[in-house]
Design an enzyme around this catalytic site. Structure first.
Site, short mmCIF file in Angstrom:
data_model
loop_
_atom_site.label_atom_id
_atom_site.label_comp_id
_atom_site.label_asym_id
_atom_site.label_seq_id
_atom_site.Cartn_x
_atom_site.Cartn_y
_atom_site.Cartn_z
CG HIS A 13 -1.84 1.16 1.31
ND1 HIS A 13 -3.17 1.01 1.59
CD2 HIS A 13 -1.66 2.50 1.14
CE1 HIS A 13 -3.78 2.19 1.60
NE2 HIS A 13 -2.87 3.12 1.32
CG HIS A 136 -9.72 4.86 3.79
ND1 HIS A 136 -8.49 5.49 3.82
CD2 HIS A 136 -10.40 5.35 4.85
CE1 HIS A 136 -8.46 6.33 4.84
NE2 HIS A 136 -9.60 6.27 5.48
CG ASP A 247 -1.47 5.02 3.92
OD1 ASP A 247 -1.60 5.28 2.71
OD2 ASP A 247 -2.23 5.49 4.79
O1 DOR Z 1 -3.11 9.78 5.59
C1 DOR Z 1 -3.50 9.40 4.50
N1 DOR Z 1 -3.02 9.92 3.36
N2 DOR Z 1 -4.46 8.48 4.46
C2 DOR Z 1 -5.03 8.13 3.30
O2 DOR Z 1 -5.91 7.31 3.34
C3 DOR Z 1 -4.65 8.78 2.03
C4 DOR Z 1 -3.31 9.35 2.10
C5 DOR Z 1 -3.03 10.30 0.98
O3 DOR Z 1 -3.30 9.98 -0.17
O4 DOR Z 1 -2.50 11.38 1.24
ZN ZN Z 2 -3.30 5.09 1.61
#
Ligand code: DOR
Ligand code: ZN
Length: 343
Positions: A13, A136, A247
């Protein structure tokens, strides 16, 4: 000096963006990971196979010469996604999953799904074609406290999805609560979860105690210590249901250090090192390889990687920023020390 050698890991991810930010950040992910599941929340979102293929080409063009890295593409699910598009995605060797963003849950999620029950026919198609759905897992209701959004999502939606689509392959992305960990652990083998380094290392004090720290702000938001402990236990348990997904979500420093800062922690340059710190803290470095290099590939039905990476136990100072040209992104732990270094 202690050295840790692992089969080359993957990031299940990641956000690498496009354009100038992609150019500034891609090499960091490609240096650490053999493959990465690339999130589709661009502006506009990657909703079709044609867009996913074009995005893949852009990534490959930016990839430094000679670097062995494979982007695994995803589609952004909307209420208007056509069944034919999902079928085309299932047939495309470069598209590996579909991402469900509840509308308004996070960065560039406006085009996401407002009514999750309304897309059940599309989930049936994903189930039929065995294409994983990456979720999500947060509700967006105004009356839901931000710290309860994941828990509510599990009660209101995820439980129902799992029950209605028993063969659907599901990843509850970036889990942050003990409720999520317990739910995924108790579910069938078709249900898994990714865990980020920030949720293994920090609780919500790191966001708010002693001053607001925007570089610790991500979604789902950091939770209480008891939740961090549950995540650490899950990640180090040796269960194949929990695997690495950073992430890593780069935003230029000015848009994080702002009166209304963007959500996302940029961890790509030191992700593996941060995971090593977390696993070491739990006395479970021997469990890192399964989490980082085996379980995700097994879940996605892809071969495990050949080759290895090594980490040396060595303290180093994390730079204040990474970037290229006019793009400057503050990493997680900027200006702090990390106890492991990729060599
Ligand atoms: O903190 C986050 N940033 N959570 C997410 O789900 C998306 C991500 C982003 O794309 O900046
Ligand atoms: Zn993400």
């Amino acid at each position: 000096m202690k050295t840790l050698t692992l089969t080359r890991p993957d990031d299940w991810h990641v956000h690498v963006r496009n354009g100038a930010v992609l150019k500034a950040v891609l090499a960091y992910t490609a240096r650490q990971f053999a493959r990465a599941v690339v999130m589709p929340n661009l502006k506009p979102p990657v909703t079709t196979v044609a867009q996913a293929l074009a995005y893949r080409e852009e990534i490959l063009r930016v990839l430094p010469e000679g670097v062995d890295f494979t982007p695994l593409m995803t589609l952004y699910l909307t209420a208007a996604t056509a069944v034919e598009e999902l079928k085309a995605a299932a047939d495309c060797p470069f598209v590996h999953a579909v991402k469900l963003y509840p509308a308004g849950a996070t960065t560039n999620s406006d085009a996401g799904v407002a009514n999750i029950w309304a897309i059940y026919p599309l989930l049936a198609v994903l189930e039929k074609y065995r294409l994983p759905l990456l979720v999500h897992g947060e509700v967006t209701d105004d009356d839901c406290d931000i710290f309860d959004r994941e828990r509510w999502f599990i009660d209101r939606h995820f439980t129902d999805i799992v029950r209605n689509f028993p063969a659907l392959r599901l990843v509850l992305e970036h889990v942050t609560t003990k409720e999520a960990v317990h739910f995924v652990a108790a579910a069938g083998v078709n249900v898994a979860a990714t865990i980020t380094p920030q949720h293994l290392l920090y609780n919500r004090n790191a966001l708010l105690a002693g001053g607001i720290r925007p570089h610790h702000y991500c979604l789902p938001i950091l939770k209480r210590e008891e939740h961090r402990q549950a995540l650490l236990a899950a990640a180090t348990s040796g269960s194949a249901k929990f695997f690495l997904g950073t992430d890593s979500a780069p935003h230029v420093t000015e848009s994080k250090e702002s009166a209304c800062g963007c959500a996302g922690c940029f961890s790509a340059p030191l992700a593996l090192e941060l995971y090593a710190e977390a696993f070491e803290q739990a006395g479970a470095l021997d469990k890192l390889e399964g989490f980082a290099s085996f379980y995700g590939a097994d879940f996605y039905g892809l071969p495990r990687n050949a080759g290895t990476v090594s980490l040396r136990q060595q303290s180093w100072l994390v730079p204040e920023a990474y970037g290229a040209d006019a793009v400057s992104v503050t990493p997680l732990k900027a200006g702090g020390m990390v106890g492991w270094k990729m060599c």
